[in-house]
Design an enzyme around this catalytic site. Structure first.
Site, short mmCIF file in Angstrom:
data_model
loop_
_atom_site.label_atom_id
_atom_site.label_comp_id
_atom_site.label_asym_id
_atom_site.label_seq_id
_atom_site.Cartn_x
_atom_site.Cartn_y
_atom_site.Cartn_z
N CYS A 239 0.39 -1.20 0.20
CA CYS A 239 -0.07 0.36 -0.43
C CYS A 239 0.75 0.54 -0.27
CB CYS A 239 -0.66 0.18 1.17
SG CYS A 239 -1.97 -1.10 1.09
N LYS A 245 7.40 5.63 3.46
CA LYS A 245 8.00 4.77 3.66
C LYS A 245 8.71 3.13 2.81
CE LYS A 245 4.70 3.77 7.51
NZ LYS A 245 4.07 4.65 6.84
N ASP A 291 -1.39 -7.93 -12.96
CA ASP A 291 -0.92 -8.82 -13.29
C ASP A 291 0.82 -8.59 -13.32
OD1 ASP A 291 -2.39 -9.60 -14.98
OD2 ASP A 291 -2.01 -8.51 -17.69
N ASP A 306 1.21 -1.15 5.03
CA ASP A 306 0.36 0.11 5.25
C ASP A 306 -0.50 0.15 5.00
OD1 ASP A 306 0.75 2.65 6.52
OD2 ASP A 306 1.84 3.46 5.83
N CYS A 359 -1.99 3.66 11.03
CA CYS A 359 -1.70 4.73 11.88
C CYS A 359 -2.82 5.67 12.56
CB CYS A 359 -1.32 6.26 11.07
SG CYS A 359 -2.25 6.56 9.56
#
Length: 430
Positions: A239, A245, A291, A306, A359
């Site tokens: 994510c 990150k 794909d 995340d 978070c």
């Protein structure tokens, strides 16, 4: 603008937010475009005042016995900006743009009321319906935890180790208040300014343009470090969003190995292209379709999730979000979190790890989701996060344990960071 004009502007913006249910940045932007005479200092002061009111809206309204925007602004000036009532009245005496104030004695009586007599959710400055979740998360300390989430947040920077070190960035900033973060090894913290003062515009610094640092909360830096990313590994940031990150892991890996950055909304990753170029991160590939993602199944040493969440851990920075949050939204996020964990798990190789991060500080998004995932996927076991924590932070730093000793719950009160939940799973096999 004098103080009275700033107060009136803040009251108008707050009323606009309340009646039209608008996000703060949008309301502030529209007000600024309609009042171009306001200087940058005025806009910063007005923004600070609006956000401070929203941080403590419940307790302000209880003390003032009113949720009218102008009354909340007065309460914020006294309670959060340190104005004495006499001094405030005197400063506004000849200010024709100032909102009308209550009788001085009435202000004294109301703002000196004992907040300990208020209901718990008022003292905590949170929606009443989240109280039980917060009690479950933090036990007897829950009110102190929520009060910390109602303070201003500092500005945190993450040093890009591919191009700079902490001393180099600190010298370039020339900001006396800046210093090393207490926990994140590559962080710099600039305390939140008080009253009307502006925070520095870090992204306007030459050092930022050179790629020496990124703006990233210390808690987010720690969450990225807790993945344990090592040079030479194959990692999936499932994510990835705009890549905060991802960039942190790329620097930790010294550009060796490969990070595959994916987001179900590929448009969210567009800013990452420029961020990667500026940072000098060359070991990141953007995965833009299903794909390409499918080709990574069962191959990743580490997968970071995340997850989409309510963002309760970021209420210091986005206080309007706490008043827009609903139980329906929370239920929707839980379904999304289960789905994203199940999808991400497909890509972990035998013996690899899956790190789940939110978070949020709400157990229904955190420990409950981790337990449900472990029940659905018995091939994954929860790792002991304490060892990984100690490998990241300075020696002697206490472990911010979550619901169990195997997960972590960061918060402004515990770790002086945004609220983050972190848990790591390992897939069986070798």
């Amino acid at each position: 603008m004098r103080l009275g004009g700033r107060m009136q502007a803040a009251a108008e913006i707050l009323a606009d937010i309340q009646t039209r249910h608008r996000p703060v940045p949008e309301a502030l932007r529209d007000w600024g475009q309609a009042h171009r005479f306001a200087g940058s200092g005025d806009r910063a002061a007005i923004s600070n005042l609006v956000l401070d009111v929203l941080r403590r809206k419940q307790s302000h309204a209880w003390l003032m016995d009113s949720d009218a925007a102008a009354d909340l602004v007065v309460a914020a000036l006294v309670r959060q900006w340190g104005y004495q009532i006499d001094a405030l009245i005197e400063e506004l005496r000849d200010d024709r743009f100032a909102p009308e104030l209550r009788d001085p004695q009435q202000l004294y009586d109301q703002l000196s009321r004992d907040l300990d007599e208020a209901p718990e959710f008022i003292r905590a400055d949170c929606p009443e319906w989240v109280v039980e979740e917060c009690k479950s998360a933090f036990g007897d300390a829950w009110i102190a935890e929520l009060q910390a989430l109602a303070e201003r947040a500092p500005l945190d920077l993450r040093i890009n180790g591919l191009k700079a070190n902490r001393d180099k960035v600190l010298k370039s900033l020339r900001t006396p208040a800046a210093g090393a973060t207490a926990l994140a090894p590559h962080g710099i913290r600039i305390p939140a300014p008080e009253g009307p003062r502006r925070q520095i515009a870090a992204t306007n610094e030459v050092a930022f343009a050179k790629g020496w640092f990124e703006v990233q909360d210390e808690g987010s830096q720690l969450a990225a470090a807790m993945t344990g990313a090592q040079a030479g590994e194959q990692i999936l940031d499932f994510c990835a969003g705009a890549g905060g990150k991802t960039l942190a892991m790329a620097a930790a890996m010294r550009n060796r190995g490969q990070i595959h950055a994916y987001d179900v909304d590929r448009h969210r990753m567009a800013p990452m292209v420029e961020r990667l170029r500026r940072a000098g991160a060359r070991n990141v590939q953007l995965v833009e379709n299903a794909d390409a993602l499918a080709a990574l199944q069962g191959r990743m040493d580490r997968v970071l999730v995340d997850a989409p969440c309510t963002g309760t851990g970021t209420w210091r920075r986005r206080p309007d979000a706490k008043w827009r949050l609903s139980s329906d939204t929370l239920a929707q996020r839980q379904g999304e979190q289960d789905a994203v964990l199940d999808a991400a798990a497909l890509h972990v190789r035998p013996g690899g790890t899956l790190t789940y991060v939110t978070c949020s500080v709400l157990p229904s998004e955190n420990g409950d989701r981790a337990a449900a995932f472990a029940a659905r996927h018995p091939q994954f076991t929860i790792c002991d996060s304490a060892a990984q924590w100690h490998s990241v932070v300075p020696e002697g730093s206490p472990v911010p344990e979550g619901p169990t000793a195997a997960d972590l719950l960061l918060s402004p009160h515990r770790t002086a960071t945004d609220g983050f939940y972190i848990v790591q799973f390992q897939r069986a096999g070798a």
